[in-house]
Design an enzyme around this catalytic site. Structure first.
Site, PDB file in Angstrom:
ATOM      1  CG  ASN A 183     -22.790   2.730  -2.206  1.00  7.44           C
ATOM      2  OD1 ASN A 183     -22.946   2.101  -3.261  1.00  7.44           O
ATOM      3  ND2 ASN A 183     -22.734   4.039  -2.180  1.00  7.44           N
TER       4      ASN A 183
ATOM      5  CG  ASP B 119      -2.049   0.980   1.148  1.00  9.65           C
ATOM      6  OD1 ASP B 119      -1.784   2.175   0.924  1.00  9.65           O
ATOM      7  OD2 ASP B 119      -3.205   0.562   1.292  1.00  9.65           O
TER       8      ASP B 119
ATOM      9  CE1 TYR C  95     -13.352   3.062  -8.204  1.00  7.85           C
ATOM     10  CE2 TYR C  95     -15.684   2.658  -8.628  1.00  7.85           C
ATOM     11  CZ  TYR C  95     -14.546   2.437  -7.870  1.00  7.85           C
ATOM     12  OH  TYR C  95     -14.602   1.591  -6.786  1.00  7.85           O
TER      13      TYR C  95
ATOM     14  N   GLY D  84      -4.562   5.284   2.487  1.00  9.79           N
ATOM     15  CA  GLY D  84      -4.500   4.340   3.605  1.00  9.79           C
ATOM     16  C   GLY D  84      -3.644   4.879   4.736  1.00  9.79           C
TER      17      GLY D  84
ATOM     18  CB  VAL E  11     -22.769   9.549   2.020  1.00 11.38           C
ATOM     19  CG1 VAL E  11     -23.371   8.151   2.038  1.00 11.38           C
ATOM     20  CG2 VAL E  11     -23.757  10.550   2.568  1.00 11.38           C
TER      21      VAL E  11
HETATM   22  P1  NAD Z   1      -9.364   3.024   0.479  1.00 12.03           P
HETATM   23  O1  NAD Z   1      -8.931   4.274  -0.218  1.00 12.03           O
HETATM   24  O2  NAD Z   1      -9.483   3.058   1.945  1.00 12.03           O
HETATM   25  O3  NAD Z   1      -8.382   1.839   0.088  1.00 12.03           O
HETATM   26  C1  NAD Z   1      -7.589   1.849  -1.065  1.00 12.03           C
HETATM   27  C2  NAD Z   1      -6.167   1.614  -0.605  1.00 12.03           C
HETATM   28  O4  NAD Z   1      -5.323   1.514  -1.763  1.00 12.03           O
HETATM   29  C3  NAD Z   1      -5.603   2.777   0.235  1.00 12.03           C
HETATM   30  O5  NAD Z   1      -5.014   2.263   1.409  1.00 12.03           O
HETATM   31  C4  NAD Z   1      -4.574   3.439  -0.666  1.00 12.03           C
HETATM   32  O6  NAD Z   1      -3.507   4.004   0.063  1.00 12.03           O
HETATM   33  C5  NAD Z   1      -4.152   2.269  -1.537  1.00 12.03           C
HETATM   34  N1  NAD Z   1      -3.650   2.690  -2.854  1.00 12.03           N
HETATM   35  C6  NAD Z   1      -4.239   3.546  -3.727  1.00 12.03           C
HETATM   36  N2  NAD Z   1      -3.492   3.668  -4.835  1.00 12.03           N
HETATM   37  C7  NAD Z   1      -2.407   2.863  -4.655  1.00 12.03           C
HETATM   38  C8  NAD Z   1      -1.258   2.578  -5.439  1.00 12.03           C
HETATM   39  N3  NAD Z   1      -1.085   3.131  -6.636  1.00 12.03           N
HETATM   40  N4  NAD Z   1      -0.340   1.717  -4.954  1.00 12.03           N
HETATM   41  C9  NAD Z   1      -0.497   1.149  -3.718  1.00 12.03           C
HETATM   42  N5  NAD Z   1      -1.568   1.381  -2.934  1.00 12.03           N
HETATM   43  C10 NAD Z   1      -2.504   2.243  -3.406  1.00 12.03           C
HETATM   44  O7  NAD Z   1     -10.726   2.560  -0.192  1.00 12.03           O
HETATM   45  P2  NAD Z   1     -11.696   1.335   0.092  1.00 12.03           P
HETATM   46  O8  NAD Z   1     -13.040   1.880   0.207  1.00 12.03           O
HETATM   47  O9  NAD Z   1     -11.157   0.468   1.163  1.00 12.03           O
HETATM   48  O10 NAD Z   1     -11.605   0.582  -1.288  1.00 12.03           O
HETATM   49  C11 NAD Z   1     -10.919  -0.647  -1.453  1.00 12.03           C
HETATM   50  C12 NAD Z   1     -11.284  -1.222  -2.804  1.00 12.03           C
HETATM   51  O11 NAD Z   1     -12.656  -1.509  -2.868  1.00 12.03           O
HETATM   52  C13 NAD Z   1     -10.998  -0.278  -3.970  1.00 12.03           C
HETATM   53  O12 NAD Z   1     -10.503  -1.056  -5.050  1.00 12.03           O
HETATM   54  C14 NAD Z   1     -12.355   0.286  -4.300  1.00 12.03           C
HETATM   55  O13 NAD Z   1     -12.431   0.685  -5.648  1.00 12.03           O
HETATM   56  C15 NAD Z   1     -13.231  -0.912  -4.010  1.00 12.03           C
HETATM   57  N6  NAD Z   1     -14.624  -0.573  -3.729  1.00 12.03           N
HETATM   58  C16 NAD Z   1     -14.934   0.160  -2.619  1.00 12.03           C
HETATM   59  C17 NAD Z   1     -16.276   0.465  -2.373  1.00 12.03           C
HETATM   60  C18 NAD Z   1     -16.696   1.239  -1.157  1.00 12.03           C
HETATM   61  O14 NAD Z   1     -17.879   1.474  -0.979  1.00 12.03           O
HETATM   62  N7  NAD Z   1     -15.799   1.652  -0.274  1.00 12.03           N
HETATM   63  C19 NAD Z   1     -17.267   0.048  -3.258  1.00 12.03           C
HETATM   64  C20 NAD Z   1     -16.902  -0.686  -4.375  1.00 12.03           C
HETATM   65  C21 NAD Z   1     -15.572  -1.001  -4.598  1.00 12.03           C
END
Ligand code: NAD
Length: 308
Positions: free
Chosen positions: A171, A32, A142, A37, A185
């Site tokens: 979500n 990460d 996205y 994060g 949200v």
């Molecule tokens: P988040 O931002 O908390 O987690 C993403 C993590 O990826 C972060 O810790 C960030 O530092 C790391 N990251 C981003 N770009 C990076 C890179 N280039 N190299 C290394 N690390 C990188 O978000 P989340 O909500 O935990 O999302 C996790 C996954 O779930 C994502 O792929 C997101 O698209 C997917 N997702 C989330 C939701 C939601 O409702 N939260 C819904 C659908 C899909």
């Protein structure tokens, strides 16, 4: 020992997945770059590599550490950012993924569990709740990138035998969430309420989403380990909840005196969204366990204790 690599394991969902894998006896490594994060979210027993998924370091790590399974959650996860900067989104979400998958192909990875999207996959015209059999009609860069990665995973399956499981998440909300993502949200409203500030509802608040608690999403990730074939699964609740309802529940759980206040509607925002999750029930044996009330109450409690 069974090795699992969690990309994005310092993030909201990924840190919970890494934790659960550790508890289930897996040897866990987290990659990460801490762009959203936080280091302190990485479980203490996991090895942490602060690499960018686009980097040679990340590529080499996968090849040398040779995880059996990769949970790929690292991503640029803001729909809004993808709309204003599609190039950046594609670099992170498509090219970053391919850098890892190429390494996985030569590093003996057997399975990739991918955090795809349900909310941004089916488009406005799909029935609500949408099933996986609906045509994918992503409207944002996205969603387009997530669909592209799903398709690339099929290429890696055919070409290298890596079993792909795409979890099309609704979500997701819960402890450690930040306000940036698809379900941001909940985190935004809680932080405003607890800080004594007025949260603003975009438009009338009657737009709906499918809110699923992070622990249920973690359970789906772990069940994906036992599923032997390629698969694509909606992970949500099948229920629509409108933003006004979320507001009122959170107002109650935070004990805030601040009643609903509305700002302008977001142009182009999807009006309704929910995912039919029967396939995950039938094939993975997965079901969401927590009610929205329980999930929101737990989330508020965690934010109060500083666990956001
Ligand atoms: P988040 O931002 O908390 O987690 C993403 C993590 O990826 C972060 O810790 C960030 O530092 C790391 N990251 C981003 N770009 C990076 C890179 N280039 N190299 C290394 N690390 C990188 O978000 P989340 O909500 O935990 O999302 C996790 C996954 O779930 C994502 O792929 C997101 O698209 C997917 N997702 C989330 C939701 C939601 O409702 N939260 C819904 C659908 C899909």
């Amino acid at each position: 020992m069974r090795r699992a690599l969690v990309t994005g394991g310092a993030g909201f969902i990924g840190s919970h997945v890494a934790e659960a894998l550790g508890e289930a006896g897996w040897d866990v490594a987290v990659v990460d770059n801490l762009s959203t994060g936080r280091r302190e979210f990485v479980p203490p027993q996991a090895q942490f590599y602060p690499y960018d998924i686009k980097s040679k370091d990340a590529h080499d790590l996968v090849r040398q550490w040779r995880p059996r399974v990769m949970f790929h959650l690292a991503a640029q996860m803001s729909v809004q950012v993808s709309v204003t900067d599609p190039l950046f989104d594609a670099q992170e979400n498509i090219l970053g993924s391919l850098n890892l998958f190429q390494a996985a192909a030569s590093g003996g990875v057997e399975k990739i569990v991918f955090a795809s999207t349900g909310g941004a996959m089916y488009g406005d015209a799909a029935p609500v709740p949408a099933r996986e059999t609906e045509p994918a009609q992503p409207e944002s860069p996205y969603g387009i990138a997530k669909l592209a990665v799903e398709r690339y995973l099929h290429f890696y399956h055919r070409e290298y035998g890596i079993v792909p499981i795409s979890l099309r998440l609704a979500n997701v909300y819960g402890p450690r969430q930040n306000g940036l993502g698809e379900a941001g949200v909940v985190a935004i409203f809680i932080e405003k309420f607890l800080g004594g500030n007025q949260p603003l509802i975009n438009g009338d608040g009657l737009q709906t989403r499918d809110f699923v608690y992070v622990e249920d999403v973690v359970a789906a990730n772990l069940l994906a380990l036992d599923y032997p074939r390629a698969g694509c699964f909606n992970i949500g609740t099948g229920k629509e909840t409108n933003i006004l309802t979320i507001y009122l529940q959170l107002q109650e759980f935070t004990g805030s005196p601040l009643g609903p206040a509305h700002g302008p509607a977001k142009p182009g925002e999807q009006r309704r969204s929910a995912l039919d999750c029967l396939r995950a029930g039938e094939l993975l044996g997965w079901q969401p366990r927590l009610s929205l009330e329980e999930g929101l109450e737990r989330t508020v409690a965690a934010f109060r204790e500083g666990g956001n």
